[in-house]
Write a protein that holds these residues in place. Structure first.
Motif, PDB file in Angstrom:
ATOM      1  N   ILE A 354       0.862  -1.180   0.000  1.00  0.00           N
ATOM      2  CA  ILE A 354       0.000   0.000   0.000  1.00  0.00           C
ATOM      3  C   ILE A 354       0.897   1.227   0.000  1.00  0.00           C
ATOM      4  N   ASP A 355       0.620   2.150  -0.902  1.00  0.00           N
ATOM      5  CA  ASP A 355       1.291   3.451  -0.906  1.00  0.00           C
ATOM      6  C   ASP A 355       0.340   4.486  -0.320  1.00  0.00           C
ATOM      7  N   VAL A 356       0.848   5.289   0.594  1.00  0.00           N
ATOM      8  CA  VAL A 356      -0.005   6.277   1.243  1.00  0.00           C
ATOM      9  C   VAL A 356       0.778   7.571   1.445  1.00  0.00           C
ATOM     10  N   ALA A 357       0.168   8.682   1.046  1.00  0.00           N
ATOM     11  CA  ALA A 357       0.779  10.003   1.236  1.00  0.00           C
ATOM     12  C   ALA A 357       0.418  10.513   2.622  1.00  0.00           C
ATOM     13  N   LEU A 358       1.425  10.941   3.377  1.00  0.00           N
ATOM     14  CA  LEU A 358       1.219  11.381   4.758  1.00  0.00           C
ATOM     15  C   LEU A 358       1.890  12.724   4.989  1.00  0.00           C
ATOM     16  N   GLU A 359       1.272  13.520   5.830  1.00  0.00           N
ATOM     17  CA  GLU A 359       1.891  14.761   6.254  1.00  0.00           C
ATOM     18  C   GLU A 359       2.715  14.511   7.508  1.00  0.00           C
ATOM     19  N   SER A 360       3.690  15.371   7.738  1.00  0.00           N
ATOM     20  CA  SER A 360       4.547  15.238   8.916  1.00  0.00           C
ATOM     21  C   SER A 360       3.701  15.242  10.185  1.00  0.00           C
ATOM     22  N   GLY A 361       3.955  14.253  11.052  1.00  0.00           N
ATOM     23  CA  GLY A 361       3.224  14.171  12.311  1.00  0.00           C
ATOM     24  C   GLY A 361       2.038  13.236  12.280  1.00  0.00           C
ATOM     25  N   GLU A 362       1.610  12.807  11.086  1.00  0.00           N
ATOM     26  CA  GLU A 362       0.479  11.877  11.011  1.00  0.00           C
ATOM     27  C   GLU A 362       0.901  10.498  11.504  1.00  0.00           C
ATOM     28  N   SER A 363      -0.090   9.731  11.961  1.00  0.00           N
ATOM     29  CA  SER A 363       0.166   8.393  12.496  1.00  0.00           C
ATOM     30  C   SER A 363      -0.730   7.373  11.815  1.00  0.00           C
ATOM     31  N   LEU A 364      -0.223   6.155  11.723  1.00  0.00           N
ATOM     32  CA  LEU A 364      -0.990   5.047  11.170  1.00  0.00           C
ATOM     33  C   LEU A 364      -0.823   3.808  12.050  1.00  0.00           C
ATOM     34  N   VAL A 365      -1.795   2.913  11.941  1.00  0.00           N
ATOM     35  CA  VAL A 365      -1.731   1.597  12.569  1.00  0.00           C
ATOM     36  C   VAL A 365      -1.798   0.560  11.458  1.00  0.00           C
ATOM     37  N   TRP A 366      -0.867  -0.399  11.452  1.00  0.00           N
ATOM     38  CA  TRP A 366      -0.886  -1.446  10.428  1.00  0.00           C
ATOM     39  C   TRP A 366      -1.538  -2.709  10.989  1.00  0.00           C
ATOM     40  N   THR A 367      -2.195  -3.439  10.136  1.00  0.00           N
ATOM     41  CA  THR A 367      -2.771  -4.727  10.516  1.00  0.00           C
ATOM     42  C   THR A 367      -2.597  -5.700   9.362  1.00  0.00           C
ATOM     43  N   VAL A 368      -2.610  -6.968   9.695  1.00  0.00           N
ATOM     44  CA  VAL A 368      -2.563  -8.030   8.691  1.00  0.00           C
ATOM     45  C   VAL A 368      -3.597  -9.071   9.082  1.00  0.00           C
ATOM     46  N   GLU A 369      -4.318  -9.579   8.087  1.00  0.00           N
ATOM     47  CA  GLU A 369      -5.217 -10.715   8.295  1.00  0.00           C
ATOM     48  C   GLU A 369      -4.740 -11.864   7.414  1.00  0.00           C
ATOM     49  N   PRO A 370      -4.574 -13.056   8.025  1.00  0.00           N
ATOM     50  CA  PRO A 370      -4.777 -13.438   9.423  1.00  0.00           C
ATOM     51  C   PRO A 370      -3.798 -12.707  10.350  1.00  0.00           C
ATOM     52  N   ARG A 371      -4.158 -12.611  11.618  1.00  0.00           N
ATOM     53  CA  ARG A 371      -3.361 -11.851  12.575  1.00  0.00           C
ATOM     54  C   ARG A 371      -2.026 -12.539  12.844  1.00  0.00           C
ATOM     55  N   PRO A 372      -0.922 -11.820  12.786  1.00  0.00           N
ATOM     56  CA  PRO A 372       0.386 -12.403  13.114  1.00  0.00           C
ATOM     57  C   PRO A 372       0.474 -12.781  14.594  1.00  0.00           C
ATOM     58  N   ASP A 373       1.362 -13.725  14.902  1.00  0.00           N
ATOM     59  CA  ASP A 373       1.633 -14.056  16.292  1.00  0.00           C
ATOM     60  C   ASP A 373       2.139 -12.807  17.018  1.00  0.00           C
ATOM     61  N   GLN A 374       1.744 -12.648  18.261  1.00  0.00           N
ATOM     62  CA  GLN A 374       2.190 -11.566  19.142  1.00  0.00           C
ATOM     63  C   GLN A 374       1.856 -10.176  18.589  1.00  0.00           C
ATOM     64  N   TYR A 375       0.793 -10.090  17.807  1.00  0.00           N
ATOM     65  CA  TYR A 375       0.417  -8.795  17.236  1.00  0.00           C
ATOM     66  C   TYR A 375      -0.195  -7.887  18.292  1.00  0.00           C
ATOM     67  N   ASP A 376       0.209  -6.633  18.267  1.00  0.00           N
ATOM     68  CA  ASP A 376      -0.404  -5.585  19.076  1.00  0.00           C
ATOM     69  C   ASP A 376      -0.408  -4.316  18.234  1.00  0.00           C
ATOM     70  N   GLN A 377      -1.477  -3.568  18.313  1.00  0.00           N
ATOM     71  CA  GLN A 377      -1.526  -2.308  17.575  1.00  0.00           C
ATOM     72  C   GLN A 377      -0.398  -1.399  18.042  1.00  0.00           C
ATOM     73  N   GLU A 378       0.231  -0.726  17.103  1.00  0.00           N
ATOM     74  CA  GLU A 378       1.229   0.276  17.452  1.00  0.00           C
ATOM     75  C   GLU A 378       1.044   1.485  16.567  1.00  0.00           C
ATOM     76  N   LEU A 379       1.279   2.651  17.148  1.00  0.00           N
ATOM     77  CA  LEU A 379       1.175   3.905  16.398  1.00  0.00           C
ATOM     78  C   LEU A 379       2.517   4.203  15.769  1.00  0.00           C
ATOM     79  N   LEU A 380       2.550   4.244  14.453  1.00  0.00           N
ATOM     80  CA  LEU A 380       3.755   4.640  13.730  1.00  0.00           C
ATOM     81  C   LEU A 380       3.588   6.070  13.256  1.00  0.00           C
ATOM     82  N   ARG A 381       4.462   6.936  13.720  1.00  0.00           N
ATOM     83  CA  ARG A 381       4.384   8.357  13.366  1.00  0.00           C
ATOM     84  C   ARG A 381       5.331   8.650  12.206  1.00  0.00           C
ATOM     85  N   PHE A 382       4.922   9.591  11.357  1.00  0.00           N
ATOM     86  CA  PHE A 382       5.704   9.913  10.151  1.00  0.00           C
ATOM     87  C   PHE A 382       6.027  11.398  10.110  1.00  0.00           C
TER      88      PHE A 382
END
Length: 382
Positions: A354-382
């Motif tokens: 996925i390509d996504v245009a982001l402004e400085s300071g924006e945050s995203l959460v990534w997910t995958v289905e099926p869920r990976p082992d030991q998955y926890d939501q995390e905020l990635l800031r750009f």
């Protein structure tokens, strides 16, 4: 799965001195709640080897250590994955295991619900861990005594199953057994609400933040992995932010490495996708994922021609493909979808991106289905 397990009633496990020392060192950064982190680590590091080595049971922590520590900063309990079942270990230093007392978070937050809950007595003075009785969520929710003062569900030891052998045999011979009761969904929080709650509850002078606001708000706040980690960091006086751009410019921080991220260089033939043919190596960050027993890698790097960021999931095993039905998805900080936020494999493919245009300071959460082992939501800031 072994079928001739010894009786586990009142199992006493010796705490290894090396484990004790390592757990104490790992709890250093916990500041005010260091003892709780230490107690939980001792429990985890003693029980898991016993499950794996003595009884040949596939078992891992349900979350990576930074995510576990963000939980222990505010609530007791350690989730582990044993085969197809999720267990929560509830450690206590009480002299008697006359009851199992489980914080409400593990019972009423939908994503936190386990199949089983196990009482664990930890005696650090004498150097042992004792596994007591267990119960399933269905029983704890339906028959447990709810105490509104400390927001816990409890069962007397006489209402618990004392022999863990029953649990493993049930998992082996009756894997379809219903273990969980239905619970109500929690209301969504806005980013503004979450920021305000984190600012308020991040004050370390508030000894029990979990009891300081209504449970529905509290549950929604800490269910969000990124917000929970931010709250725990603030309570511990840690100001580090997860910033992808900073990692690429100045190197990976200790916290980023603990979460599983590393700096890599993608060669043109590896970073090319759907006709993209970059001519020079690309600096990226990556983390290894285990999904349905197979290794994958999630890469993030800048796509300079589009002033965008690329999230890319690919198999690690040479020649392997991503199975039909796998989904790579990005969400906003409030866990909302947006246009073009996912890529799904309609047939076996060599990568999803996925390509996504982001402004400085924006945050995203990534997910995958099926869920990976030991998955926890995390905020990635750009």
């Amino acid at each position: 799965m072994t079928s001739d397990l010894a009786l586990f009633d009142s199992t006493y496990l010796e705490i290894d001195a090396a484990i004790q020392s390592r757990c104490w060192q790992q709890s250093l950064g916990a500041a005010r709640n260091r003892w709780q982190v230490y107690l939980h680590l001792i429990c985890l590091e003693t029980v898991l080897p016993w499950l794996r080595e003595d009884h040949n049971l596939w078992s891992i922590p349900a979350l990576k250590l930074p995510s576990l520590q963000s939980i222990w900063a505010v609530v007791a309990g350690t989730p582990i994955q044993v085969g197809s079942q999720k267990l929560v270990l509830i450690p206590t230093e009480s002299i008697d295991l006359d009851e199992l007392r489980v914080p409400q978070e593990w019972v009423d937050i939908p994503d936190w619900i386990a199949d089983y809950y196990v009482a664990v007595q930890v005696n650090l003075d004498e150097g042992w861990v004792r596994l007591g009785g267990f119960t399933k969520h269905l029983q704890l929710k339906g028959q447990g005594q709810y105490d509104w003062r400390d927001r816990t569900y409890s069962l007397n030891d006489t209402d618990l199953t004392p022999d863990l052998n029953v649990l493993w045999l049930t998992q082996q011979f009756n894997p379809q057994e219903v273990t969980q009761a239905a619970v109500n969904p929690l209301p969504a929080l806005s980013k503004v609400q979450a920021d305000q709650l984190i600012q308020r509850l991040g004050n370390a002078d508030i000894v029990t933040p979990r009891l300081s606001i209504p449970f529905e708000q509290w549950g929604s706040l800490i269910d969000h992995g990124g917000w929970r980690q931010h709250l725990a960091a603030q309570r511990c006086g840690i100001t580090e932010q997860l910033s992808v751009g900073q990692w690429l410019q100045t190197g990976m921080t200790n916290l980023a490495q603990q979460m599983g991220w590393q700096s890599i260089t993608l060669q043109p033939q590896l970073s090319a996708a759907r006709g993209d043919q970059p001519s020079t190596p690309i600096a990226a960050i990556a983390r290894q994922l285990q999904i349905e027993g197979q290794p994958y890698e999630l890469n993030i790097y800048a796509v300079e021609t589009d002033s965008a960021w690329r999230f890319e999931l690919r198999p690690v095993t040479p020649g392997a493909t991503i199975p039909t039905g796998f989904v790579l998805r990005l969400l906003t900080e409030e866990l909302a979808s947006f246009e073009g936020n996912e890529d799904q494999a309609s047939e076996p493919v060599d990568r999803l991106y996925i390509d996504v245009a982001l402004e400085s300071g924006e945050s995203l959460v990534w997910t995958v289905e099926p869920r990976p082992d030991q998955y926890d939501q995390e905020l990635l800031r750009f």
